[in-house]
Structures are given as C-alpha cells and as structure tokens.
Design a protein around this motif. Structure first.
Motif, PDB file in Angstrom:
ATOM      1  N   CYS A  27       0.867  -1.174   0.000  1.00  0.00           N
ATOM      2  CA  CYS A  27       0.000   0.000   0.000  1.00  0.00           C
ATOM      3  C   CYS A  27       0.900   1.219   0.000  1.00  0.00           C
ATOM      4  N   SER A 102      -3.757  -3.887   2.694  1.00  0.00           N
ATOM      5  CA  SER A 102      -4.486  -3.559   1.460  1.00  0.00           C
ATOM      6  C   SER A 102      -5.889  -4.150   1.514  1.00  0.00           C
ATOM      7  N   HIS A 135      -5.911  -0.669   7.852  1.00  0.00           N
ATOM      8  CA  HIS A 135      -6.051  -0.786   6.395  1.00  0.00           C
ATOM      9  C   HIS A 135      -5.910   0.566   5.713  1.00  0.00           C
ATOM     10  N   VAL A 137      -7.046   1.821   2.023  1.00  0.00           N
ATOM     11  CA  VAL A 137      -7.759   1.451   0.804  1.00  0.00           C
ATOM     12  C   VAL A 137      -8.256   2.704   0.079  1.00  0.00           C
TER      13      VAL A 137
END
Length: 187
Positions: A27, A102, A135, A137
């Motif tokens: 990421c 991710s 996370h 995203v």
C-alpha cells in the motif's frame, strides 16, 4: 527470501514486551513509513519484531529501505515461506500489527485465504493472538458490498480494525495489549 538479521534494537531498561508480529502489504507508504512509524517505535517500546511482508510489498523496498527496516530487529525480515527442513525463523508473536493492510489482504484474511507467507502467519493467529489491522484502501472501497462484511468478520474474531488515514501509523501500537501473554501454536 529474507533480509539478514541485524543487531537487536535497543530496549529501554526494564521494558520487555515479547515478540510483536509486524505484517505489511503493498500500500502507498509501506516502503517509507513502515520503519519510521511502526518498526522503530515498536522496538523503542520494547517489542522484539518478527517482520513479514507480502511478496509485492517486499518488491517495493529498495536496499536502503529494507536495511533500515531490518535494523529494527534481530530476526530476519521475511516475505517467503521456509522449506519444511528449515528451522522457523520467527518465534510465535504475543500480538500482531498488520499495517498497511491492502483491501486484498483484508479480504483474504477475513475469508481465511493464505496465499503467501504473511497471510499464512496471520490466518493462523486470527482469534487466538491479539491483532490490530490498519487498512489503507481507496475511498471507494467501502461502497463494495463485501467490504463491511470483511471488517465485521475480523472484528467478530476480536481483531481491532482501523483505517489508516493521515495520522501517524504509530497510533496502532497504542491499541496493543499492555503486556505480552501466553504461548501460541506453531506457524
């Protein structure tokens, strides 16, 4: 593949928390922020780090960045599975921080899919070992019909899930248990 272990990170006197599994997927920022905002601060807090990268995340690091990450632990930074005859390179962690995670890694973890070393280690620990998942995203990901279900599945298993916004990733370390506890199954 692994990066060769460097000297152990210095620990403040009297603070020894045990082994922290630090897992990262590919990421934005993994190659520049993982060492500075998670690995080095965790080592300074007394954690011994067992660092595992997804294969794609590992490919994002240049030699200098990987060396900086490796300098935070006396254990090899790994991204591939060991062969059956090889000894386990990491002890069982007392806790895990997964960041950045991710969308693919979150989904696979929630579904129990283990298609690389990082997800194998995590899949064996969900519901057994304290875990924090941060996370990162795309802003449109929450509109996907399966996304909330993945987050709910992980939360239902006792995983602390957080969105990595613009805040320092170090904040995830504050969500870890204050003390290391127990032994866990082999990974």
């Amino acid at each position: 593949m692994t990066a060769t272990a460097g000297p152990a990170a210095s620990e403040p006197p009297g603070i020894e928390r045990g082994c922290l599994g630090l897992v990262a997927s590919a990421c934005g920022g993994v190659e520049t922020r993982l060492a500075a905002e998670l690995a080095e601060p965790a080592a300074e807090r007394g954690w011994r780090l067992a660092i595992t990268l997804t294969p794609t995340a590992a490919s994002w690091f240049d030699d200098r960045q990987l060396a900086r990450l490796q300098a935070s632990t006396d254990l090899d930074v790994r991204w591939t599975a060991r062969l059956p005859e090889q000894p386990r390179p990491h002890p069982d962690p007392e806790a895990f921080v997964v960041a950045p995670a991710s969308a693919g890694s979150v989904a696979k973890l929630a579904l129990g899919l283990a298609d690389n070393q990082a997800l194998t280690v995590l899949g064996d620990a969900v519901g057994v070992v304290p875990m924090v998942v941060g996370h990162r995203v795309q802003p449109t990901r929450p509109a996907h019909p399966a996304w909330q279900g993945h987050l709910d599945t992980l939360a239902g298993a006792g995983v602390a899930v957080a969105e990595l916004g613009g805040a320092p990733w170090t904040e995830l370390l504050d969500r870890l248990p204050a003390t290391a506890s127990g032994e866990h199954g082999a990974r």
